[in-house]
Design an enzyme around this catalytic site. Structure first.
Site, mmCIF file in Angstrom:
data_model
loop_
_atom_site.group_PDB
_atom_site.id
_atom_site.type_symbol
_atom_site.label_atom_id
_atom_site.label_comp_id
_atom_site.label_asym_id
_atom_site.label_seq_id
_atom_site.Cartn_x
_atom_site.Cartn_y
_atom_site.Cartn_z
ATOM 1 N N HIS A 360 0.795 -1.232 0.000
ATOM 2 C CA HIS A 360 0.000 0.000 0.000
ATOM 3 C C HIS A 360 0.819 1.268 0.000
ATOM 4 O O HIS A 360 0.253 2.363 0.038
ATOM 5 C CB HIS A 360 -0.922 0.051 1.220
ATOM 6 C CG HIS A 360 -1.990 -0.976 1.199
ATOM 7 N ND1 HIS A 360 -3.228 -0.757 0.647
ATOM 8 C CD2 HIS A 360 -2.003 -2.255 1.636
ATOM 9 C CE1 HIS A 360 -3.965 -1.841 0.758
ATOM 10 N NE2 HIS A 360 -3.246 -2.773 1.362
ATOM 11 N N LYS A 551 -8.150 14.063 4.866
ATOM 12 C CA LYS A 551 -7.335 12.851 4.816
ATOM 13 C C LYS A 551 -6.289 12.966 5.914
ATOM 14 O O LYS A 551 -6.169 14.010 6.539
ATOM 15 C CB LYS A 551 -6.653 12.715 3.452
ATOM 16 C CG LYS A 551 -5.935 13.999 2.996
ATOM 17 C CD LYS A 551 -5.327 13.856 1.609
ATOM 18 C CE LYS A 551 -6.324 13.965 0.485
ATOM 19 N NZ LYS A 551 -6.349 12.820 -0.390
ATOM 20 N N ARG A 552 -5.523 11.882 6.156
ATOM 21 C CA ARG A 552 -4.425 12.003 7.097
ATOM 22 C C ARG A 552 -3.546 13.190 6.713
ATOM 23 O O ARG A 552 -3.395 13.505 5.531
ATOM 24 C CB ARG A 552 -3.585 10.711 7.100
ATOM 25 C CG ARG A 552 -4.211 9.562 7.852
ATOM 26 C CD ARG A 552 -4.509 9.924 9.290
ATOM 27 N NE ARG A 552 -3.288 9.967 10.075
ATOM 28 C CZ ARG A 552 -2.952 9.065 10.984
ATOM 29 N NH1 ARG A 552 -3.749 8.043 11.252
ATOM 30 N NH2 ARG A 552 -1.835 9.167 11.660
ATOM 31 N N LYS A 557 1.058 14.474 1.175
ATOM 32 C CA LYS A 557 -0.303 14.781 0.717
ATOM 33 C C LYS A 557 -0.487 16.272 0.466
ATOM 34 O O LYS A 557 -1.461 16.704 -0.122
ATOM 35 C CB LYS A 557 -1.332 14.265 1.728
ATOM 36 C CG LYS A 557 -1.342 12.729 1.844
ATOM 37 C CD LYS A 557 -2.326 12.253 2.895
ATOM 38 C CE LYS A 557 -2.230 10.771 3.195
ATOM 39 N NZ LYS A 557 -2.926 9.932 2.199
ATOM 40 N N THR A 659 -8.285 6.771 -1.989
ATOM 41 C CA THR A 659 -9.644 6.241 -2.172
ATOM 42 C C THR A 659 -10.664 7.348 -1.908
ATOM 43 O O THR A 659 -11.781 7.294 -2.417
ATOM 44 C CB THR A 659 -9.908 5.050 -1.232
ATOM 45 O OG1 THR A 659 -9.419 5.368 0.082
ATOM 46 C CG2 THR A 659 -9.218 3.805 -1.737
ATOM 47 N N LYS A 663 -14.441 8.608 -3.709
ATOM 48 C CA LYS A 663 -15.673 8.937 -2.982
ATOM 49 C C LYS A 663 -16.209 10.301 -3.402
ATOM 50 O O LYS A 663 -17.416 10.471 -3.607
ATOM 51 C CB LYS A 663 -15.407 8.915 -1.458
ATOM 52 C CG LYS A 663 -15.040 7.523 -0.951
ATOM 53 C CD LYS A 663 -14.435 7.536 0.466
ATOM 54 C CE LYS A 663 -13.739 6.197 0.739
ATOM 55 N NZ LYS A 663 -12.921 6.230 1.973
HETATM 56 C C1 475 Z 1 -2.144 4.641 0.828
HETATM 57 N N1 475 Z 1 -0.964 2.765 6.254
HETATM 58 C C2 475 Z 1 -3.272 5.121 -0.048
HETATM 59 C C3 475 Z 1 -4.571 3.124 0.713
HETATM 60 O O1 475 Z 1 -4.607 1.105 -0.548
HETATM 61 C C4 475 Z 1 -4.119 3.931 -0.488
HETATM 62 C C5 475 Z 1 1.244 2.102 7.063
HETATM 63 C C6 475 Z 1 2.004 1.695 8.136
HETATM 64 C C7 475 Z 1 1.417 1.516 9.337
HETATM 65 C C8 475 Z 1 0.086 1.755 9.476
HETATM 66 N N2 475 Z 1 -0.652 2.175 8.430
HETATM 67 C C9 475 Z 1 -0.101 2.332 7.249
HETATM 68 C C10 475 Z 1 -0.719 2.868 4.958
HETATM 69 O O2 475 Z 1 0.324 2.599 4.450
HETATM 70 C C11 475 Z 1 -1.847 3.335 4.144
HETATM 71 O O3 475 Z 1 -2.915 3.641 4.664
HETATM 72 N N3 475 Z 1 -1.661 3.384 2.838
HETATM 73 C C12 475 Z 1 -2.730 3.839 1.968
HETATM 74 O O4 475 Z 1 -3.448 2.727 1.481
HETATM 75 C C13 475 Z 1 -5.336 1.872 0.333
HETATM 76 O O5 475 Z 1 -5.256 4.375 -1.178
HETATM 77 O O6 475 Z 1 -2.749 5.762 -1.179
HETATM 78 O O7 475 Z 1 -1.425 5.755 1.333
#
Ligand code: 475
Length: 811
Positions: A360, A551-552, A557, A659, A663
């Site tokens: 991700h 968003k975060r 971002k 995502t 939305k």
């Molecule tokens: C991306 N979270 C989005 C979304 O695929 C993408 C990492 C380490 C520890 C805890 N949480 C994380 C992420 O890496 C994360 O939320 N990634 C997101 O995944 C779904 O749409 O671009 O930043």
């Protein structure tokens, strides 16, 4: 004169459903109607509904069992599910009926929906994706289980104190959780530490030094039209010995409870870091705890149903949601070898066929790796198995043509640069038959960057599955006005297949439809304005352009780009008040990781700018800035239907997919965005004329970083940008602490890793193009309608269909 006597209107007859809710209230909550408070009605409603769901739930389980079906297991350390009542009611088609039943009892359904706690067992995109996927798997009638942790405290609650983020514990379980079932019978032993007895050749036995018991809590996941009900199984932890009586009796009242406290600490809090690896021992313990319990449960179920562990890959597909559950690869190997006596090679083949891994993020700070001594101390047997796996992989790599020593070192599960570390992404990659990215660009970049060498060794393994969102929660439930309008126009088929939204396209040319469409948007904006007015005391004009970035908060971002542009706009409006400015409301919301200094400072800056701008009569109704506290799923459901403009402005190459972008488009907002993540695919679907794209491409960003990018020259070359940056740096927005933002702004001058300066002029120009489009309301509404019509492809039903066919082999 006496008043004529009026007989009271006959009370509407109570439906059997109303009777059942009251019965539940009395017998399971222990309150009568007069004593019941809102939370009691909420619990009674949920329990009544849950009773009905159980029948479908059991039918789903029986059906999968009878068919000998292959099951999908989605392992995720995060499930950002939000509130469940409205979603369940609407998926069961029971909204009106339950609303009516409660109304007869004098209870407002909307009111009790509003007090349901928002289950925030996740940070952001990754966790919310897991929740959308769970709903889509049930909708597509796939037998699937989600596995995760039942955190006692989920994502922290954010308060804004004098503009600063303050983190408070979230207590979503304070009133109990009527959705869940505690499964006392599903409990597993999870060990830590200790030693391994025997050697790799002979029979090996791991003797952990400590152990906890994993205890299952199940929540039903209802698919669209209640077709299927799947299970979200979350693990809690308890000590085998809840109290050591010997110690207690000897007077050590605290020490006697230490085991229980230690166990509970495992499931106490969600790590609040998004897109960065947490790195502490407790995190590795959490990862192993939930991985071990889940894999044991999967293996137990398989053996119970099918007898032979060797058929596991035919009957189980396990998807790893990022690397957080990657230790599952070693755990399955351990169970197959140490408990089921399979030879290593056979165990390895079974393991690889069973697992899939989704990546991700490419951010280097998010790539998990563990100091080898820590890993070995906590999981000595797994460490041995990882060495054995690594030996195999490295032999293959060395045999393969043209692999340099450097490439072999990059493939290794052990990072030998400096302090030795276990690389979880490499473990997940080699332990899976499929490795996927979450948008086309992200997948291409995975092949070129972090996984370049692994990709050369296993060229068929990486594949793309562009993310999606569930249209139930993110259109039908959160935007009933738009849903009704679309249904009137094109019929209800889109409710079962969002591709059918296409037929809405031609309505973009229909002036009367455009008017109704903008009427729905306006009423959503009135709703949001009232909410902001009541909760923050800020008055907004619902006819202004609502420009939203939620968003975060993370530097990549680029909330900072948006804020600096806001400051520049503020300057412009003040210098040229005579011009025909588009009235705008800039809306921000988002949490920052508690340890992320710059992200927290960016939140403070947004609030400082809001304070100044909102109290400046010279910009009057032309510009307002609102930072909404405590962003969560419920707040997103409120804001997104009211947005005109969706800010998706990450530095190209850094947002894996996004995502939220999907939305907003589905709810008729236009996107202003970079060519990053799924924005690129959204652009392809909605067409170039219906989206506003600006800025550097991922290749250009990479080239600038590699070359001689000089942000100072860029800033000094742009009057608007230098004015805005200097105003912020010199304390115009922070008179109480003029140097507050000096360092933050110096970062832009010195390196500007996120290309804020490089993209600023293009962004400003894009915003002025947005203003021009807004002036043509017919054109704007037409483009917004085309967004709704053309983004049906981004349904998580489509995404899950692809996973099911191409990775899991279940459709
Ligand atoms: C991306 N979270 C989005 C979304 O695929 C993408 C990492 C380490 C520890 C805890 N949480 C994380 C992420 O890496 C994360 O939320 N990634 C997101 O995944 C779904 O749409 O671009 O930043």
């Amino acid at each position: 004169m006496t008043e004529p006597e009026i007989a009271p209107a006959p009370a509407p007859a109570r439906s059997p459903l109303a009777d059942r809710i009251v019965d539940t209230l009395i017998h399971r909550i222990g309150k009568d109607e007069r004593a019941a408070r809102k939370h009691d009605w909420l619990a009674a409603t949920i329990l009544t509904l849950r009773d009905e769901i159980i029948d479908k739930w059991m039918a789903s389980t029986r059906q999968a069992h009878a068919a000998g079906a292959k099951r999908v297991y989605y392992l995720s350390l995060e499930f950002l599910i939000g509130r469940l009542l409205r979603d369940a009611l609407s998926n069961l088609g029971r909204n009106a009926e339950v609303g009516d039943a409660l109304a007869v009892l004098g209870v407002d359904l909307a009111e009790i929906e509003e007090i349901e706690p928002d289950a925030a067992l996740g940070n952001g995109g990754l966790g919310r994706l897991a929740a959308c996927f769970m709903e889509s798997m049930a909708t597509l009638d796939l037998p699937a289980y989600g596995y995760g942790i039942r955190y006692v405290n989920g994502m922290f609650r954010q308060r804004i104190d004098d503009g600063w983020q303050v983190e408070l514990p979230e207590t979503w379980l304070a009133h109990g959780n009527p959705w869940e079932f505690e499964r006392r019978e599903s409990a597993y032993f999870v060990g830590f530490g200790g030693e391994v007895i025997g050697n790799e050749v002979g029979h090996v036995h791991w003797k952990p030094a400590e152990a906890v018991e994993a205890l299952a809590y199940d929540t039903p996941v209802v698919g669209w039209r209640g077709k299927r009900v799947n299970t979200l199984r979350l693990w809690s932890a308890r000590a085998f010995d809840p109290i050591r009586l010997d110690a207690f009796n000897a007077g050590d009242h605290i020490g006697a409870l230490a085991g229980q406290v230690r166990a509970e600490s495992l499931v106490r809090v969600l790590y609040p870091s998004d897109s960065s690896a947490a790195g502490q021992e407790l995190r590795l313990r959490q990862e192993y705890f939930f991985s071990s319990a889940s894999i044991q449960d999967i293996v137990r179920r398989h053996v119970q149903y099918f007898g032979d562990i060797r058929t596991l890959p035919d009957k189980a597909a396990i998807q790893l949601n990022d690397t957080h559950p990657a230790v599952s690869v070693a755990e399955l190997m351990r169970l197959l070898i140490d408990h089921h006596d399979l030879p290593f090679d056979e165990a390895w083949e079974i393991t690889r066929k069973t697992f899939g891994y989704t990546n991700h993020t490419l951010l280097p700070e998010a790539l998990e790796s563990w100091p080898l001594p820590l890993f070995e101390r906590l999981l000595p047997r797994h460490m041995q198995l990882i060495y054995a796996i690594n030996g195999r992989v490295l032999r293959e790599a060395r045999k393969s043509d043209g692999m340099s020593d450097q490439a072999v070192a990059a493939i290794s599960l052990i990072d030998e640069n400096g302090e030795r570390r276990v690389r979880m992404a490499n473990l997940a990659f080699v332990g899976s038959h499929s490795v996927n990215g979450v948008a086309a660009l992200h997948t291409a970049l995975m092949k070129q960057t972090v996984f370049a060498d692994l990709h050369r060794l296993y060229p068929a393994r990486i594949n793309n599955k562009t993310n999606g969102i569930t249209p139930r929660r993110w259109l039908m439930d959160c935007n009933p006005g738009l849903t009704a309008l679309v249904r009137d126009a094109i019929g209800a088929e889109f409710c079962d297949d969002t591709a059918k939204l296409q037929s809405l396209d031609s309505f973009s040319n229909d002036p009367s439809f455009r008017e109704r469409f903008s009427g729905v948007k306006r009423s959503n904006k009135v709703g949001l304005s009232n909410f902001i007015g009541e909760s923050m005391g800020l008055r907004l004009d619902p006819d202004a352009l609502f420009d939203v970035q939620i968003k975060r908060v993370h530097e990549y971002k680029r909330q900072l780009l948006n804020i600096i542009e806001t400051v520049a706009l503020y300057d412009q409006i003040r210098s040229h008040p005579e011009e025909d400015w588009t009235p705008r409301v800039k809306i921000f919301a988002g949490k920052a990781a508690s340890s992320y200094h710059n992200a927290k400072l960016i939140i403070k800056l947004a609030n400082d700018v809001a304070k100044r701008v909102n109290s400046d009569p010279s910009v009057g109704g032309l510009l307002k800035v609102a930072f909404l506290p405590n962003y969560n799923v419920s707040l997103a459901e409120r804001i997104i239907p009211a947005a005109d403009l969706s800010e998706q402005i990450s530095t190209a190459g850094m947002e894996a997919s996004g995502t939220g972008n999907m939305k907003f488009a589905l709810n008729g907002a236009l996107t202003i965005g970079t060519l990053d993540g799924a924005n690129i695919e959204i652009k392809e679907h909605v067409g170039d004329d219906n989206i506003v794209i600006f800025g550097l491409t991922a290749d250009e960003v990479a080239a600038k970083r590699a070359g001689s990018y000089r942000p100072r020259e860029v800033i000094e070359g742009s009057r608007e940008l230098s004015q805005a940056v200097n105003a912020i740096a010199s304390g115009v927005f922070s008179p109480d602490d003029p140097s507050r933002y000096r360092e933050l702004m110096n970062g832009l001058y010195d390196h500007d890793w996120f290309m804020v300066a490089a993209d600023f002029d293009a962004y400003t120009a894009a915003q002025r193009a947005v203003d021009a489009r807004w002036a043509d309301q017919a054109g704007w509404q037409a483009a917004a309608i085309r967004n709704v019509a053309r983004v049906g492809w981004f349904s998580s039903d489509r995404t899950i269909g692809e996973y099911a066919r191409e990775i899991w082999g279940v459709m």
